[in-house]
Design a protein around this motif. Structure first.
Motif, PDB file in Angstrom:
ATOM      1  N   ASP A   5       0.824  -1.207   0.000  1.00  0.00           N
ATOM      2  CA  ASP A   5       0.000   0.000   0.000  1.00  0.00           C
ATOM      3  C   ASP A   5       0.860   1.259   0.000  1.00  0.00           C
ATOM      4  OD1 ASP A   5      -2.314  -1.440  -0.118  1.00  0.00           O
ATOM      5  OD2 ASP A   5      -2.916  -1.078   1.965  1.00  0.00           O
ATOM      6  N   VAL A   6       1.959   1.232   0.746  1.00  0.00           N
ATOM      7  CA  VAL A   6       2.873   2.376   0.755  1.00  0.00           C
ATOM      8  C   VAL A   6       3.522   2.514  -0.619  1.00  0.00           C
ATOM      9  CG1 VAL A   6       4.947   3.386   1.782  1.00  0.00           C
ATOM     10  CG2 VAL A   6       3.306   2.173   3.223  1.00  0.00           C
ATOM     11  N   LEU A   7       3.950   1.406  -1.180  1.00  0.00           N
ATOM     12  CA  LEU A   7       4.637   1.397  -2.470  1.00  0.00           C
ATOM     13  C   LEU A   7       3.787   2.031  -3.569  1.00  0.00           C
ATOM     14  CD1 LEU A   7       7.198   0.271  -3.985  1.00  0.00           C
ATOM     15  CD2 LEU A   7       5.791  -1.727  -4.488  1.00  0.00           C
ATOM     16  N   VAL A   8       2.479   1.745  -3.580  1.00  0.00           N
ATOM     17  CA  VAL A   8       1.617   2.255  -4.651  1.00  0.00           C
ATOM     18  C   VAL A   8       0.791   3.456  -4.202  1.00  0.00           C
ATOM     19  CG1 VAL A   8       1.511   0.016  -5.795  1.00  0.00           C
ATOM     20  CG2 VAL A   8      -0.302   0.652  -4.182  1.00  0.00           C
ATOM     21  N   ASN A   9       1.034   3.957  -2.977  1.00  0.00           N
ATOM     22  CA  ASN A   9       0.301   5.105  -2.451  1.00  0.00           C
ATOM     23  C   ASN A   9      -1.202   4.836  -2.493  1.00  0.00           C
ATOM     24  OD1 ASN A   9      -0.004   7.632  -1.311  1.00  0.00           O
ATOM     25  ND2 ASN A   9       0.178   8.738  -3.230  1.00  0.00           N
ATOM     26  N   ASP A  10      -1.616   3.708  -1.943  1.00  0.00           N
ATOM     27  CA  ASP A  10      -3.012   3.272  -1.975  1.00  0.00           C
ATOM     28  C   ASP A  10      -3.875   4.196  -1.128  1.00  0.00           C
ATOM     29  OD1 ASP A  10      -5.419   1.972  -2.073  1.00  0.00           O
ATOM     30  OD2 ASP A  10      -4.695   0.085  -1.271  1.00  0.00           O
ATOM     31  N   ALA A  11      -4.895   4.745  -1.734  1.00  0.00           N
ATOM     32  CA  ALA A  11      -5.808   5.632  -1.020  1.00  0.00           C
ATOM     33  C   ALA A  11      -7.150   4.957  -0.763  1.00  0.00           C
ATOM     34  CB  ALA A  11      -6.018   6.918  -1.824  1.00  0.00           C
ATOM     35  N   ASP A  12      -7.192   3.631  -0.810  1.00  0.00           N
ATOM     36  CA  ASP A  12      -8.498   2.983  -0.716  1.00  0.00           C
ATOM     37  C   ASP A  12      -8.447   1.595  -0.096  1.00  0.00           C
ATOM     38  OD1 ASP A  12     -11.287   3.019  -1.160  1.00  0.00           O
ATOM     39  OD2 ASP A  12     -11.072   1.880  -3.002  1.00  0.00           O
ATOM     40  N   ARG A  13      -7.555   1.295   0.829  1.00  0.00           N
ATOM     41  CA  ARG A  13      -7.502  -0.048   1.428  1.00  0.00           C
ATOM     42  C   ARG A  13      -8.525  -0.157   2.551  1.00  0.00           C
ATOM     43  NH1 ARG A  13      -6.240  -4.187  -0.500  1.00  0.00           N
ATOM     44  NH2 ARG A  13      -4.078  -3.686  -0.874  1.00  0.00           N
ATOM     45  N   LYS A  14      -9.664  -0.718   2.236  1.00  0.00           N
ATOM     46  CA  LYS A  14     -10.692  -0.988   3.234  1.00  0.00           C
ATOM     47  C   LYS A  14     -10.530  -2.424   3.717  1.00  0.00           C
ATOM     48  CE  LYS A  14     -13.962   2.163   1.046  1.00  0.00           C
ATOM     49  NZ  LYS A  14     -13.339   2.411  -0.258  1.00  0.00           N
ATOM     50  N   HIS A  31      -7.611  -1.460  -6.260  1.00  0.00           N
ATOM     51  CA  HIS A  31      -6.625  -0.380  -6.204  1.00  0.00           C
ATOM     52  C   HIS A  31      -6.923   0.674  -7.250  1.00  0.00           C
ATOM     53  CE1 HIS A  31      -4.210  -2.115  -3.116  1.00  0.00           C
ATOM     54  NE2 HIS A  31      -4.329  -3.272  -3.715  1.00  0.00           N
ATOM     55  N   GLY A  32      -8.142   1.205  -7.203  1.00  0.00           N
ATOM     56  CA  GLY A  32      -8.534   2.239  -8.145  1.00  0.00           C
ATOM     57  C   GLY A  32      -7.945   3.597  -7.797  1.00  0.00           C
ATOM     58  N   LEU A  33      -7.421   3.763  -6.582  1.00  0.00           N
ATOM     59  CA  LEU A  33      -6.900   5.062  -6.141  1.00  0.00           C
ATOM     60  C   LEU A  33      -5.439   4.903  -5.743  1.00  0.00           C
ATOM     61  CD1 LEU A  33      -9.959   6.124  -3.974  1.00  0.00           C
ATOM     62  CD2 LEU A  33      -9.392   6.928  -6.254  1.00  0.00           C
ATOM     63  N   THR A  34      -4.591   4.668  -6.719  1.00  0.00           N
ATOM     64  CA  THR A  34      -3.181   4.427  -6.448  1.00  0.00           C
ATOM     65  C   THR A  34      -2.298   5.250  -7.375  1.00  0.00           C
ATOM     66  OG1 THR A  34      -3.203   2.560  -7.965  1.00  0.00           O
ATOM     67  CG2 THR A  34      -3.555   2.065  -5.655  1.00  0.00           C
ATOM     68  N   PHE A  35      -1.009   5.232  -7.103  1.00  0.00           N
ATOM     69  CA  PHE A  35       0.015   5.862  -7.939  1.00  0.00           C
ATOM     70  C   PHE A  35      -0.214   7.353  -8.146  1.00  0.00           C
ATOM     71  CE2 PHE A  35       0.200   1.382  -9.405  1.00  0.00           C
ATOM     72  CZ  PHE A  35       1.499   1.131  -9.024  1.00  0.00           C
ATOM     73  N   HIS A  36      -0.686   8.039  -7.143  1.00  0.00           N
ATOM     74  CA  HIS A  36      -0.852   9.484  -7.263  1.00  0.00           C
ATOM     75  C   HIS A  36       0.418  10.166  -6.788  1.00  0.00           C
ATOM     76  CE1 HIS A  36      -2.609  13.463  -7.027  1.00  0.00           C
ATOM     77  NE2 HIS A  36      -3.622  12.987  -7.708  1.00  0.00           N
ATOM     78  N   SER A  37       0.699  11.333  -7.314  1.00  0.00           N
ATOM     79  CA  SER A  37       1.915  12.041  -6.915  1.00  0.00           C
ATOM     80  C   SER A  37       1.767  12.715  -5.552  1.00  0.00           C
ATOM     81  CB  SER A  37       2.305  13.071  -7.977  1.00  0.00           C
ATOM     82  OG  SER A  37       1.247  13.981  -8.190  1.00  0.00           O
ATOM     83  N   ASP A  38       0.538  12.958  -5.097  1.00  0.00           N
ATOM     84  CA  ASP A  38       0.312  13.510  -3.762  1.00  0.00           C
ATOM     85  C   ASP A  38       0.241  12.372  -2.754  1.00  0.00           C
ATOM     86  OD1 ASP A  38       0.117  16.039  -4.853  1.00  0.00           O
ATOM     87  OD2 ASP A  38      -2.068  15.976  -4.975  1.00  0.00           O
ATOM     88  N   ALA A 106      -6.818   9.352   7.584  1.00  0.00           N
ATOM     89  CA  ALA A 106      -5.892   8.224   7.516  1.00  0.00           C
ATOM     90  C   ALA A 106      -6.563   6.912   7.141  1.00  0.00           C
ATOM     91  CB  ALA A 106      -5.195   8.065   8.867  1.00  0.00           C
ATOM     92  N   ALA A 107      -7.891   6.849   7.247  1.00  0.00           N
ATOM     93  CA  ALA A 107      -8.587   5.605   6.915  1.00  0.00           C
ATOM     94  C   ALA A 107      -9.679   5.885   5.891  1.00  0.00           C
ATOM     95  CB  ALA A 107      -9.202   4.991   8.172  1.00  0.00           C
ATOM     96  N   PRO A 108      -9.832   4.996   4.917  1.00  0.00           N
ATOM     97  CA  PRO A 108     -10.900   5.163   3.933  1.00  0.00           C
ATOM     98  C   PRO A 108     -12.248   4.898   4.599  1.00  0.00           C
ATOM     99  CG  PRO A 108      -9.810   3.066   3.613  1.00  0.00           C
ATOM    100  CD  PRO A 108      -9.056   3.786   4.694  1.00  0.00           C
ATOM    101  N   TRP A 109     -13.296   5.379   3.979  1.00  0.00           N
ATOM    102  CA  TRP A 109     -14.631   5.172   4.527  1.00  0.00           C
ATOM    103  C   TRP A 109     -15.537   4.661   3.446  1.00  0.00           C
ATOM    104  CZ3 TRP A 109     -15.729   4.841   9.395  1.00  0.00           C
ATOM    105  CH2 TRP A 109     -17.055   4.753   9.767  1.00  0.00           C
ATOM    106  N   PRO A 110     -16.369   3.676   3.692  1.00  0.00           N
ATOM    107  CA  PRO A 110     -16.502   2.943   4.951  1.00  0.00           C
ATOM    108  C   PRO A 110     -15.373   1.940   5.111  1.00  0.00           C
ATOM    109  CG  PRO A 110     -18.005   2.040   3.301  1.00  0.00           C
ATOM    110  CD  PRO A 110     -17.331   3.230   2.675  1.00  0.00           C
ATOM    111  N   LEU A 111     -15.077   1.582   6.358  1.00  0.00           N
ATOM    112  CA  LEU A 111     -13.975   0.662   6.630  1.00  0.00           C
ATOM    113  C   LEU A 111     -14.248  -0.720   6.052  1.00  0.00           C
ATOM    114  CD1 LEU A 111     -13.105   1.663  10.291  1.00  0.00           C
ATOM    115  CD2 LEU A 111     -11.904   2.268   8.200  1.00  0.00           C
ATOM    116  N   PHE A 112     -15.486  -1.182   6.121  1.00  0.00           N
ATOM    117  CA  PHE A 112     -15.862  -2.502   5.596  1.00  0.00           C
ATOM    118  C   PHE A 112     -17.085  -2.334   4.703  1.00  0.00           C
ATOM    119  CE2 PHE A 112     -13.438  -3.498   9.320  1.00  0.00           C
ATOM    120  CZ  PHE A 112     -12.712  -4.595   8.941  1.00  0.00           C
TER     121      PHE A 112
END
Length: 112
Positions: A5-14, A31-38, A106-112
């Motif tokens: 998740d760190v490697l691909v900058n995952d913004a969506d690990r639920k 992993h629809g929200l990954t590899f962003h420069s921010d 720091a956490a995506p929503w919803p968690l599950f």
């Protein structure tokens, strides 16, 4: 999965994006929200904050780093900007799981 998740900058690990198999193996998906420069790392895997990468994880990160210098990098050039590829440098430099940046939830929503 946390280093990935760190490697691909995952913004969506639920929680339901880690599929448990009967043999104990886990598969990550969505992993629809990954590899962003921010910095957008949002994950439910914060239990590993500060943990140093193990030998296997460092070797995997080294393979990705080397690949980005060669064929992998050339293949991704049509899909990712140089800035997005460069953004993954944090794991390589720190060699441990980072803490949330505080720049966004720091956490995506919803968690599950």
């Amino acid at each position: 999965m946390a280093p990935f998740d760190v490697l691909v900058n995952d913004a969506d690990r639920k929680g339901d994006h880690a599929l448990a198999m009967a043999d104990g193996h886990r598969y990550g998906m969505d992993h629809g929200l990954t590899f962003h420069s921010d910095h957008k790392l949002r994950t439910v895997l914060w239990g590993w904050i500060g943990e140093a990468l193990g030998t296997e994880e460092r070797a995997g990160d080294d393979r990705v780093h080397e690949g980005l210098q060669g064929k992998l990098g050339r293949n991704l050039a049509d899909l990712l900007t140089a800035k997005e590829i460069f953004a993954r440098r944090g794991l390589r430099l720190e060699r441990r799981i980072p803490a949330p940046s505080g720049e966004m939830p720091a956490a995506p929503w919803p968690l599950f």
